[in-house]
Design a protein around this motif. Structure first.
Motif, PDB file in Angstrom:
ATOM      1  N   LYS A  24       0.822  -1.213   0.000  1.00 52.62           N
ATOM      2  CA  LYS A  24       0.000   0.000   0.000  1.00 52.62           C
ATOM      3  C   LYS A  24       0.853   1.259   0.000  1.00 52.62           C
ATOM      4  O   LYS A  24       1.783   1.404   0.774  1.00 52.62           O
ATOM      5  CB  LYS A  24      -0.911   0.003   1.214  1.00 52.62           C
ATOM      6  N   GLN A  26       0.837   5.745  -0.573  1.00 50.26           N
ATOM      7  CA  GLN A  26       0.042   6.962  -0.478  1.00 50.26           C
ATOM      8  C   GLN A  26      -0.229   7.461  -1.893  1.00 50.26           C
ATOM      9  O   GLN A  26       0.612   7.365  -2.769  1.00 50.26           O
ATOM     10  CB  GLN A  26       0.796   8.037   0.309  1.00 50.26           C
ATOM     11  N   ILE A  63      -1.485   4.841 -10.551  1.00 51.22           N
ATOM     12  CA  ILE A  63      -2.227   4.072  -9.550  1.00 51.22           C
ATOM     13  C   ILE A  63      -3.619   3.784 -10.097  1.00 51.22           C
ATOM     14  O   ILE A  63      -4.353   4.704 -10.465  1.00 51.22           O
ATOM     15  CB  ILE A  63      -2.308   4.840  -8.220  1.00 51.22           C
ATOM     16  N   ASP A  65      -5.866   1.389  -8.383  1.00 53.48           N
ATOM     17  CA  ASP A  65      -6.824   1.117  -7.316  1.00 53.48           C
ATOM     18  C   ASP A  65      -6.069   0.738  -6.046  1.00 53.48           C
ATOM     19  O   ASP A  65      -4.901   0.363  -6.098  1.00 53.48           O
ATOM     20  CB  ASP A  65      -7.746  -0.036  -7.734  1.00 53.48           C
ATOM     21  N   HIS A  66      -6.754   0.838  -4.922  1.00 55.23           N
ATOM     22  CA  HIS A  66      -6.268   0.328  -3.647  1.00 55.23           C
ATOM     23  C   HIS A  66      -7.135  -0.869  -3.299  1.00 55.23           C
ATOM     24  O   HIS A  66      -8.352  -0.735  -3.155  1.00 55.23           O
ATOM     25  CB  HIS A  66      -6.351   1.392  -2.547  1.00 55.23           C
ATOM     26  N   LYS A  68      -7.499  -5.090  -1.384  1.00 51.40           N
ATOM     27  CA  LYS A  68      -7.074  -5.994  -0.322  1.00 51.40           C
ATOM     28  C   LYS A  68      -6.768  -7.350  -0.930  1.00 51.40           C
ATOM     29  O   LYS A  68      -7.427  -7.786  -1.871  1.00 51.40           O
ATOM     30  CB  LYS A  68      -8.173  -6.162   0.724  1.00 51.40           C
ATOM     31  N   GLN A  92      -3.200  -5.078   2.564  1.00 49.76           N
ATOM     32  CA  GLN A  92      -3.624  -4.027   1.650  1.00 49.76           C
ATOM     33  C   GLN A  92      -2.550  -3.788   0.589  1.00 49.76           C
ATOM     34  O   GLN A  92      -1.359  -3.709   0.902  1.00 49.76           O
ATOM     35  CB  GLN A  92      -3.914  -2.736   2.410  1.00 49.76           C
ATOM     36  N   THR A  94      -1.643  -1.799  -3.459  1.00 53.27           N
ATOM     37  CA  THR A  94      -1.944  -0.767  -4.439  1.00 53.27           C
ATOM     38  C   THR A  94      -1.709  -1.366  -5.821  1.00 53.27           C
ATOM     39  O   THR A  94      -0.637  -1.894  -6.092  1.00 53.27           O
ATOM     40  CB  THR A  94      -1.046   0.469  -4.244  1.00 53.27           C
TER      41      THR A  94
END
Length: 103
Positions: A24, A26, A63, A65-66, A68, A92, A94
């Motif tokens: 994950k 930022q 990016i 999507d974020h 799981k 999590q 990215t």
């Protein structure tokens, strides 16, 4: 053409238009990201190896999507003691698409 790049402490072998799941990060969805820690790059049979990094080499991406990851079950037990403990965990990630590799 491919490159081995360090993303958040993990090494990935990436090519153009490849989608990867990195730890994950930022950033907003559809934001562009650049990775300048390129360890190795190959272009038309010519391999360039950094010591430890290639100077001037960059990998750019976007990016998507974020997300799981899959659920991992952690089960602990001690026999004949009546001790059982069950936990679950979802890491999590990215999702990134590699747009360009410049040397």
């Amino acid at each position: 053409m491919y490159a081995i790049v360090n993303i958040s402490g993990k090494q990935f072998k990436v090519t153009k238009d490849q989608q990867i799941f990195a730890p994950k990060m930022q950033g907003e969805v559809d934001a562009s990201v650049e990775f300048d820690q390129v360890l190795l790059a190959e272009d038309n049979g010519t391999v360039s190896i950094g010591a430890p990094l290639l100077s001037g080499a960059k990998v750019s991406g976007k990016i998507l999507d974020h997300v799981k990851g899959d659920k991992v079950i952690v089960f602990k037990k001690k026999r004949r003691k009546g001790y059982k403990k069950k936990n679950g965990h979802r890491q999590q990630f990215t999702k990134i698409v590699i747009e360009n590799i410049t040397l």
